[in-house]
Design a protein around this motif. Structure first.
Motif, short mmCIF file in Angstrom:
data_model
loop_
_atom_site.label_atom_id
_atom_site.label_comp_id
_atom_site.label_asym_id
_atom_site.label_seq_id
_atom_site.Cartn_x
_atom_site.Cartn_y
_atom_site.Cartn_z
N GLY A 147 1.29 -1.08 0.18
CA GLY A 147 -0.01 -0.11 -0.02
C GLY A 147 0.51 1.22 0.02
N GLY A 148 0.03 2.18 0.59
CA GLY A 148 0.89 3.36 0.74
C GLY A 148 1.30 3.99 -0.69
N ARG A 149 0.65 3.73 -1.55
CA ARG A 149 0.53 3.93 -3.18
C ARG A 149 -0.61 5.79 -3.68
NH1 ARG A 149 4.24 0.23 -3.67
NH2 ARG A 149 3.14 -1.75 -3.72
N GLY A 150 -0.65 6.54 -2.43
CA GLY A 150 -1.14 8.02 -2.20
C GLY A 150 -2.50 7.74 -2.31
N VAL A 151 -3.02 8.65 -2.35
CA VAL A 151 -4.86 8.49 -1.85
C VAL A 151 -6.17 9.38 -2.93
CG1 VAL A 151 -4.37 10.09 0.64
CG2 VAL A 151 -4.87 11.07 -1.51
N THR A 152 -4.92 9.16 -4.40
CA THR A 152 -5.69 9.01 -5.06
C THR A 152 -6.19 7.73 -5.77
OG1 THR A 152 -4.62 11.50 -6.67
CG2 THR A 152 -5.42 10.15 -7.79
N LEU A 153 -4.70 7.05 -6.20
CA LEU A 153 -5.27 5.59 -6.25
C LEU A 153 -5.42 4.68 -4.83
CD1 LEU A 153 -3.57 3.67 -8.69
CD2 LEU A 153 -2.07 3.38 -7.46
N ASP A 154 -5.69 4.85 -3.64
CA ASP A 154 -5.62 4.82 -2.91
C ASP A 154 -5.97 4.69 -1.24
OD1 ASP A 154 -7.21 1.15 -1.32
OD2 ASP A 154 -5.30 0.27 -3.38
N ASP A 155 -5.01 3.87 -0.77
CA ASP A 155 -4.69 4.35 0.72
C ASP A 155 -5.78 3.71 1.28
OD1 ASP A 155 -2.36 4.94 -0.03
OD2 ASP A 155 -2.39 7.05 1.40
N GLY A 156 -6.63 2.72 1.19
CA GLY A 156 -7.32 2.26 1.68
C GLY A 156 -7.46 2.46 3.71
N GLY A 157 -8.76 2.97 4.14
CA GLY A 157 -8.24 2.88 5.81
C GLY A 157 -7.73 3.78 6.25
N GLY A 158 -7.28 4.84 5.66
CA GLY A 158 -6.76 6.09 6.40
C GLY A 158 -7.95 7.43 6.20
N GLY A 159 -7.54 8.47 6.84
CA GLY A 159 -8.71 9.07 7.30
C GLY A 159 -9.05 9.73 5.40
N PHE A 160 -8.19 10.29 4.73
CA PHE A 160 -9.06 10.53 3.38
C PHE A 160 -9.41 9.71 2.86
CE2 PHE A 160 -8.92 11.88 -1.20
CZ PHE A 160 -8.92 13.15 -0.95
N TRP A 161 -9.51 8.22 2.75
CA TRP A 161 -10.42 7.12 2.35
C TRP A 161 -11.67 7.24 3.54
CZ3 TRP A 161 -12.27 3.19 4.15
CH2 TRP A 161 -12.97 2.05 3.46
N ILE A 162 -11.53 7.47 4.36
CA ILE A 162 -12.30 7.50 5.51
C ILE A 162 -13.46 8.99 4.79
CG2 ILE A 162 -13.85 7.91 7.73
CD1 ILE A 162 -11.29 6.12 8.46
N ALA A 163 -12.96 9.66 4.98
CA ALA A 163 -13.55 11.09 4.38
C ALA A 163 -14.35 10.51 2.67
CB ALA A 163 -12.78 12.79 4.37
N ARG A 164 -14.16 11.08 1.93
CA ARG A 164 -14.35 10.06 0.38
C ARG A 164 -15.04 9.71 0.46
NH1 ARG A 164 -9.57 7.79 -2.64
NH2 ARG A 164 -10.49 5.94 -1.79
N GLU A 165 -15.00 7.87 1.24
CA GLU A 165 -16.41 6.95 1.53
C GLU A 165 -17.53 7.60 2.01
OE1 GLU A 165 -16.63 3.85 0.58
OE2 GLU A 165 -15.10 4.83 -0.62
N ALA A 166 -17.55 8.27 2.81
CA ALA A 166 -18.66 9.49 3.32
C ALA A 166 -19.05 9.99 2.26
CB ALA A 166 -18.51 9.86 4.50
N LEU A 167 -18.64 11.00 2.24
CA LEU A 167 -19.44 12.51 0.82
C LEU A 167 -19.91 11.06 0.39
CD1 LEU A 167 -16.80 14.57 1.02
CD2 LEU A 167 -19.23 14.64 1.70
N ARG A 168 -18.95 10.17 -0.58
CA ARG A 168 -19.58 8.96 -1.62
C ARG A 168 -21.03 8.74 -1.72
NH1 ARG A 168 -19.06 4.08 -3.30
NH2 ARG A 168 -18.38 3.32 -1.72
N ARG A 169 -21.09 8.08 0.05
CA ARG A 169 -22.39 7.43 0.21
C ARG A 169 -23.46 8.65 -0.11
NH1 ARG A 169 -22.02 1.65 3.18
NH2 ARG A 169 -20.08 1.45 2.87
#
Length: 305
Positions: A147-169
């Motif tokens: 992992g650690g590929r950056g928030v645009t590509l992945d970084d699942g489970g990190g803070g940005f990912w959680i924020a993006r998932e919330a807004l997406r839903r």
């Protein structure tokens, strides 16, 4: 903490992440004599002039705070997003601190975080901050990652990912049922955080803010978890994403203890609980409040051999 009486023995440790940059001064005995924090930064900002100006300004603020406590003899800095090009970063830190560039070492922040948790070859670190990564430094000192590929590509489970998932839903539900956000504790908390329920507020937040600022929205998701099933599902999925990173290293290098660290990992107990439930039972897991700036300071303070 006050000014040291023996500046010449001080080592400066820097841990630069997306949400904040923490620093500490350690003496030769390993005692932390001063610490503080300034704005977050990423080595990825060095790719354009505006970003470089921001990094330089953040370093300047850090140097001013550090020098109020003492002048370090050596510096060990770990920066998120660092890819190996350290010349300008070293030059700036040396200039601002008034020390020789040869005494400044810049590396990836996760390498320092690993050494704050394990000796080489001992275990795996899963770090969830703005992004996410799993790290292993083997007995030969070779760094391995998952992992650690950056928030645009992945970084699942990190803070940005959680924020993006919330807004997406939230916005998918708004597409299907406009106004549904009013019945969602998570949506109400998130919209309050970004400034309003109109799409313009969410758009400006997700596309106009630095990744570290976006990652802080995960705090709002965690705060609503007791009252919103969607928030709980996101946090549970975050735990599974972090378990996937650890499992990738276990499959490559064998069973070793796993440490879960980082601010996103501490958002809510559901994250660590789900990670534990997802990992194979024979893989030990413990949580740790990471202090990589302390570890970096102690490394910098050790006399050269």
């Amino acid at each position: 903490m006050g000014k040291s009486d023996n500046d010449t023995t001080l080592g400066l440790g820097i841990d630069a992440g997306g949400t904040q940059t923490r620093w500490a001064l350690a003496d030769a005995a390993g005692a932390i004599v001063a610490e503080g924090s300034v704005a977050g930064l990423s080595a990825l900002q060095m790719g354009n002039s505006a970003g470089r100006s921001t990094v330089r300004a953040t370093f300047a603020a850090l140097a001013q705070d550090v020098l109020a406590s003492g002048r370090p003899q050596r510096v060990c800095a770990g920066l998120t997003g660092f890819g190996g090009d350290s010349e300008l970063l070293v030059e700036w830190l040396a200039e601002l601190l008034g020390i020789d560039p040869d005494t400044v070492i810049v590396s990836n922040d996760i390498e320092i975080a690993y050494l704050d948790s394990f000796q080489p070859g001992e275990g795996y670190l899963v770090y969830a901050g703005t992004g996410s990564i799993a790290a292993f430094i083997d007995d030969e000192g070779v760094f391995h990652r998952a992992g650690g590929r950056g928030v645009t590509l992945d970084d699942g489970g990190g803070g940005f990912w959680i924020a993006r998932e919330a807004l997406r839903r939230i916005w998918r539900r708004e597409d299907e049922e406009p106004g549904a956000w009013e019945d969602s504790a998570m949506a109400r908390t998130v919209f309050d955080y970004v400034g309003g329920s109109d799409w313009a507020f969410s758009r400006q937040f997700i596309y106009g803010r630095e990744r570290g600022e976006v990652g802080k929205l995960a705090l709002a998701v965690a705060a609503s978890a007791e009252h919103d099933q969607a928030a709980r599902l996101i946090l549970q999925q975050a735990g599974r994403e972090l378990a996937r990173l650890a499992t990738a290293l276990v499959s490559r290098f064998g069973v070793r203890p796993v440490v879960l660290a980082g601010r996103a990992a501490e958002l809510h107990p559901l994250i660590a609980e789900t990670m534990r439930a997802t990992l194979p039972p024979e893989v030990p897991l413990r949580r740790k409040t990471a202090q990589p700036h302390f570890a970096a300071a102690r490394m910098a303070a050790q006399p050269k051999h």
